[in-house]
Enzyme design. Structure first.
Site, PDB file in Angstrom:
ATOM      1  N   GLN A  94       0.676  -1.329  -0.074  1.00  0.00           N
ATOM      2  CA  GLN A  94      -0.094   0.004   0.031  1.00  0.00           C
ATOM      3  C   GLN A  94       0.796   1.242  -0.018  1.00  0.00           C
ATOM      4  OE1 GLN A  94      -1.264   0.834   4.469  1.00  0.00           O
ATOM      5  NE2 GLN A  94      -1.841  -1.096   3.843  1.00  0.00           N
ATOM      6  N   HIS A  96      -0.057   5.798   0.680  1.00  0.00           N
ATOM      7  CA  HIS A  96      -0.807   6.709   1.116  1.00  0.00           C
ATOM      8  C   HIS A  96      -0.912   8.197   0.238  1.00  0.00           C
ATOM      9  CE1 HIS A  96      -1.658   4.098   4.407  1.00  0.00           C
ATOM     10  NE2 HIS A  96      -0.437   3.876   4.619  1.00  0.00           N
ATOM     11  N   ARG A 282      -4.140   0.334  -2.515  1.00  0.00           N
ATOM     12  CA  ARG A 282      -3.616  -0.839  -2.370  1.00  0.00           C
ATOM     13  C   ARG A 282      -3.070  -1.442  -3.748  1.00  0.00           C
ATOM     14  NH1 ARG A 282      -7.994  -1.126   0.743  1.00  0.00           N
ATOM     15  NH2 ARG A 282      -7.554  -0.934   2.843  1.00  0.00           N
TER      16      ARG A 282
HETATM   17 ZN   LIG Z   1       0.491   2.250   5.503  1.00  0.00          ZN
END
Ligand SMILES: [Zn+2]
Length: 413
Positions: A94, A96, A282
């Site tokens: 992942q 952000h 993701r």
């Molecule tokens: Zn993370």
């Protein structure tokens, strides 16, 4: 100051025993305890001793709880979210978003009419989510793209003919754009191509490990690749392990993950502090929603070496008292406190007088907190909320030593 009760997230990758053990309980919990949330994120706010959620308490009295400066800067919201995380299996691959990307993405998904809690929603709020993770046990992670020249050497060392065109791509352009091209090639590959390449790569890992032994410098990254390959068969995200830095954190060591950093936590228990957000993009290793184009938009493809922050001094001894992890995040500051029988007055939450709230989380021993004539004793995994209106906190160990983490809002922007 009052006790703050976490909410528990019981994701499948979580451990049934790690947090129980931290609490001194040998019996595993009935469900995995993956994450304890200590914050005011609307998705799962923590709860105060009187039964109110922290979110409701802040909404009722933003200035008293957060202080005027934090209210002004963060629009009446607690800017950070503190967690304990206990991973028994790898978490998803992942990254952000930055603040701008999150605002734009949230608005786009609102316009598209995707419900905020829908399974295929990427942006659940308008906030960025930089995070710092600090190990409580030995903690394994993959984080950030490795320097491409080293990655070419890793790919070549495997001696897998099917991998050669991919190694050649990065060899011809050993920089940010080469990494972007290779990662994009892999993550957008048709499943039929993945089903040919991935088994060949995993076989190459086995052959290399058999020939070179456990002490070889590549052994940890190749073992992790095999483990993830076993947990997520046929998942193209497994190949990413070959591109990322493989990191071992020892207890007390921390890793900062800014926006765009591709990462996957593999195993271990840790404290995590982040901007108050649930925005995750993701790229695999998960049954949850994967959005490859959106992930590619936010990823930072700079190759880099990763140096964990350590709470130890030059001689290897833990820094006594309070150790502040050196990072520049606008939303949060994390420190580790080693308390002894001698009371320690925690320095102001800003420069001088306290001007923001704090969360104190005990992770070892028993800590005695005193604030404005009130006393609160915390055992491992227990936490306290100190509103901005309260005075400074004094902390000591009930006996021996106690270990705590402290989250505050930085004032030195
Ligand atoms: Zn993370």
């Amino acid at each position: 100051m009052e006790q703050l009760f976490p909410t528990v997230r019981s994701y499948a990758w979580g451990s049934r025993s790690a947090l129980a053990q931290l609490r001194g309980d040998d019996r595993p919990s009935a469900h995995p305890e993956a994450e304890l949330w200590l914050g005011a994120h609307p998705g799962d706010p923590a709860v105060l001793a009187d039964g109110r959620s922290l979110l409701a308490a802040i909404d009722d009295d933003p200035v008293g709880q957060l202080g005027p400066a934090v209210v002004e800067r963060f629009g009446g919201q607690l800017p950070f979210l503190l967690k304990i995380l206990a991973a028994e299996e790898p978490l998803s691959l992942q990254a952000h978003p930055s603040k701008t990307q999150a605002e734009e993405g949230f608005d786009r998904e609102q316009r598209a009419g995707i419900a905020v809690d829908a399974q295929d929603r990427n942006y659940r709020d308008r906030n960025h989510k930089p995070e710092i993770v600090v190990a409580l046990t030995d903690f394994e992670a993959l984080a950030g793209f490795r320097c491409p020249v080293q990655t070419v050497a890793v790919l070549e060392a495997l001696g897998v003919p099917e991998l050669e065109p991919h190694a050649a791509l990065l060899r011809g352009q050993p920089d940010e754009e080469g990494l972007r091209a290779l990662f994009t090639t892999w993550i957008t590959m048709p499943q039929s191509a993945v089903d040919q390449l991935l088994p060949a790569v995993l076989d190459g890992c086995v052959r290399y490990l058999t020939a070179n032994g456990a002490d070889d410098p590549l052994a940890t990254v190749l073992r992790s690749t095999l483990e993830i390959g076993e947990a997520y068969p046929g998942d193209v995200g497994v190949l990413s392990a070959l591109l990322l830095n493989r990191i071992d954190l020892r207890p007390g060591e921390g890793l900062y993950l800014p926006a765009g950093n591709l990462h996957a936590y593999l195993r271990g228990t840790a404290v995590e502090l982040m901007a108050s957000s649930d925005n995750v993009l993701r790229g695999g290793l998960t049954p949850k929603h994967v959005d490859v184009p959106e992930l590619l938009r936010v990823l930072d493809f700079h190759g880099m070496d990763v140096d964990p922050m350590t709470d130890r001094d030059g001689s290897g001894a833990p820094v006594p008292g309070e150790y502040v992890y050196p990072l520049h995040a606008a939303d949060f500051r994390l420190s580790r406190i080693r308390a002894t029988a001698e009371p320690l007055t925690l320095p102001g939450r800003g420069a001088g007088a306290p001007d923001g709230p704090e969360v104190l989380l005990c992770v070892g021993g028993r800590a005695v907190l005193e604030c404005d004539g009130r006393t609160q004793v915390l055992g491992p995994t227990e936490a306290a909320w100190v509103p901005a209106a309260d005075g400074a906190v004094r902390v000591r160990a009930e006996d021996g030593q106690a270990l705590l983490f402290r989250a505050v809002v930085p004032t030195d922007r």
